[in-house]
Design an enzyme around this catalytic site. Sequence first.
Site, mmCIF file in Angstrom:
data_model
loop_
_atom_site.group_PDB
_atom_site.id
_atom_site.type_symbol
_atom_site.label_atom_id
_atom_site.label_comp_id
_atom_site.label_asym_id
_atom_site.label_seq_id
_atom_site.Cartn_x
_atom_site.Cartn_y
_atom_site.Cartn_z
ATOM 1 N N LYS A 1 -52.124 -8.032 17.547
ATOM 2 C CA LYS A 1 -51.960 -9.316 18.002
ATOM 3 C C LYS A 1 -50.537 -9.560 18.596
ATOM 4 O O LYS A 1 -49.764 -9.150 17.715
ATOM 5 C CB LYS A 1 -51.988 -10.434 16.504
ATOM 6 C CG LYS A 1 -52.000 -11.840 17.142
ATOM 7 C CD LYS A 1 -53.182 -12.375 17.555
ATOM 8 C CE LYS A 1 -53.138 -13.652 18.076
ATOM 9 N NZ LYS A 1 -52.989 -13.613 19.471
ATOM 10 N N LYS B 1 -44.341 -9.878 11.328
ATOM 11 C CA LYS B 1 -44.320 -11.213 11.367
ATOM 12 C C LYS B 1 -45.807 -11.791 10.778
ATOM 13 O O LYS B 1 -45.962 -12.487 10.215
ATOM 14 C CB LYS B 1 -44.374 -11.817 12.868
ATOM 15 C CG LYS B 1 -44.097 -13.502 13.215
ATOM 16 C CD LYS B 1 -44.224 -13.690 14.574
ATOM 17 C CE LYS B 1 -43.078 -12.976 15.621
ATOM 18 N NZ LYS B 1 -43.151 -13.612 16.613
ATOM 19 N N LYS C 1 -47.785 -6.051 21.583
ATOM 20 C CA LYS C 1 -47.221 -6.981 22.425
ATOM 21 C C LYS C 1 -47.665 -6.310 23.884
ATOM 22 O O LYS C 1 -47.624 -5.210 23.922
ATOM 23 C CB LYS C 1 -45.634 -6.932 22.061
ATOM 24 C CG LYS C 1 -44.776 -8.171 22.678
ATOM 25 C CD LYS C 1 -45.190 -9.247 21.808
ATOM 26 C CE LYS C 1 -43.945 -10.465 22.239
ATOM 27 N NZ LYS C 1 -43.903 -11.316 21.267
ATOM 28 N N THR D 1 -45.203 -23.154 17.764
ATOM 29 C CA THR D 1 -43.897 -22.423 17.422
ATOM 30 C C THR D 1 -42.634 -23.217 16.794
ATOM 31 O O THR D 1 -41.980 -22.919 15.716
ATOM 32 C CB THR D 1 -43.264 -21.576 18.475
ATOM 33 O OG1 THR D 1 -44.607 -20.671 18.837
ATOM 34 C CG2 THR D 1 -42.499 -20.464 18.052
ATOM 35 N N ASN E 1 -41.105 -23.465 26.200
ATOM 36 C CA ASN E 1 -41.935 -24.088 25.375
ATOM 37 C C ASN E 1 -41.388 -24.111 23.973
ATOM 38 O O ASN E 1 -41.279 -25.307 23.288
ATOM 39 C CB ASN E 1 -43.362 -23.491 25.102
ATOM 40 C CG ASN E 1 -44.147 -23.840 23.936
ATOM 41 O OD1 ASN E 1 -44.382 -25.080 23.984
ATOM 42 N ND2 ASN E 1 -44.772 -22.858 23.337
ATOM 43 N N SER F 1 -52.486 -19.660 16.763
ATOM 44 C CA SER F 1 -53.208 -18.366 17.606
ATOM 45 C C SER F 1 -54.176 -18.031 16.868
ATOM 46 O O SER F 1 -55.529 -17.786 17.295
ATOM 47 C CB SER F 1 -52.393 -17.315 18.067
ATOM 48 O OG SER F 1 -51.811 -17.518 19.275
HETATM 49 N N1 GLU Z 1 -45.543 -14.641 21.682
HETATM 50 C C1 GLU Z 1 -45.314 -15.263 20.240
HETATM 51 C C2 GLU Z 1 -44.777 -14.450 19.084
HETATM 52 O O1 GLU Z 1 -43.800 -13.976 19.711
HETATM 53 C C3 GLU Z 1 -47.081 -15.492 19.877
HETATM 54 C C4 GLU Z 1 -47.903 -14.519 19.556
HETATM 55 C C5 GLU Z 1 -49.355 -14.901 19.495
HETATM 56 O O2 GLU Z 1 -49.549 -16.107 19.423
HETATM 57 O O3 GLU Z 1 -50.114 -13.829 19.267
HETATM 58 O O4 GLU Z 1 -44.755 -14.674 18.124
#
Ligand code: GLU
Length: 409
Positions: free
Chosen positions: A66, A90, A102, A186, A216, A344
């Site tokens: 994810k 995370k 990622k 976030t 954002n 998400s």
């Molecule tokens: N890009 C965001 C992060 O760094 C969200 C990742 C997601 O929603 O999967 O946490």
Amino acid sequence: MNAFDEAQEQLNRAIAVSPVTENLHTLLLKPEREIVVSIPIHMDDGSLRIFEGYRVQYSSLRGPYKGGVRFHSQADISEVRALAFWMTMKCAVAGIAMGGGKGGITVDPRSLSAAEIERLARGWVQAFYSLLGPDQDIPAPDVNTTPEIMCWMSEEYAKLTGDTRNATFTGKALTCGGSEGRSAATSAGGFYVFEALRPHIELPAHVKVAVQGMGNVGGGTAKIFREHGHTIIAMSDSRGGIYSAEGLDPAEVETYKKKNGNMKGFPNAQQISNEELLELPCDVLVPAALENQITKKNAEKIQAKVVLELANGPTATDADDILFKKGIAVIPDILANAGGVVVSTYEWEQNLKGEHWSEKDVLDKLCTLLERESKNVWERSVKLKTDLRRAAFSIALERLEEALRSKKV
Ligand code: GLU
């Protein structure tokens, strides 16, 4: 040190106070899979250009990979690898059943037309679709990738695979299956974490906040702090920022920036650089842009009482020590900015079940989760007599260890 070396250094420092098995450590040294592709795009002028695209699938120990997809001129495989590693940590510290991944494309999206960006987004999916899926790998937005881009990606994925469940991409716009609360998640999450840890940190009732980054996350964070009666004394984007002791209205700053292209000349405010913003006397400093902003070079000069890391990797490890010595509490990215990926996961669940939850339900659920995990991280930091980053890693590692045990790798 590049971002991945920094991330590994954080891991080593956490392991020093919170040991893990040799097997887990070995598994976390390298991603399970990483792919670099060339994405050919027809530009509006008829020429063909190649863009470099990435997906790093770091760990599936706790669930499907994810993590977001970043469009940035500085994106490269080592940065994406670091970000995928941080996603692993995370998701574990948030306690959601996801692994870490990622993606990215090396591109300055400001140099492309909307149609070119759409072709690029679809091109990324054409390159990676066979590795993605609701049980396999679930991308999302990141720096410069919008809910609209997620809609294009989701549609492209459905076209290529025939899977119309809409659960392979999250952070989509509401019009194409997104979740209520995702765009605010976030920044709202960062605020919930801040509120949960606040009783442990000496702060005035109304705090002065400086926010680096106006995407954002940065924009949303400035708004939520202001809505709760706090003062936003400074804001910046990649080109520089503005300062006002009386406080800025983030909505007004955003409107001004949209109209004028930048913040220069914003009334009753002083122009400052990004470096100056970081060093302002304030209560809460929110880096919400890119990695490696607080380093050995400027850490001594940071005057905030709290650093709330809404960007990924904004503080270098050697700067961590300096801030700790100065008594500045650093609320680490893997906890502070987890709100996005948590919602998400709610979006993914709603898509799979064919449900649509209200904004209140989504944000209440997020708040309960982050309050619980913030408390866990705080208690771990007290128990280990260490900083919040090592404590957050310690909890994440414990959960990864549990997953490894049950898989008997
Ligand atoms: N890009 C965001 C992060 O760094 C969200 C990742 C997601 O929603 O999967 O946490």
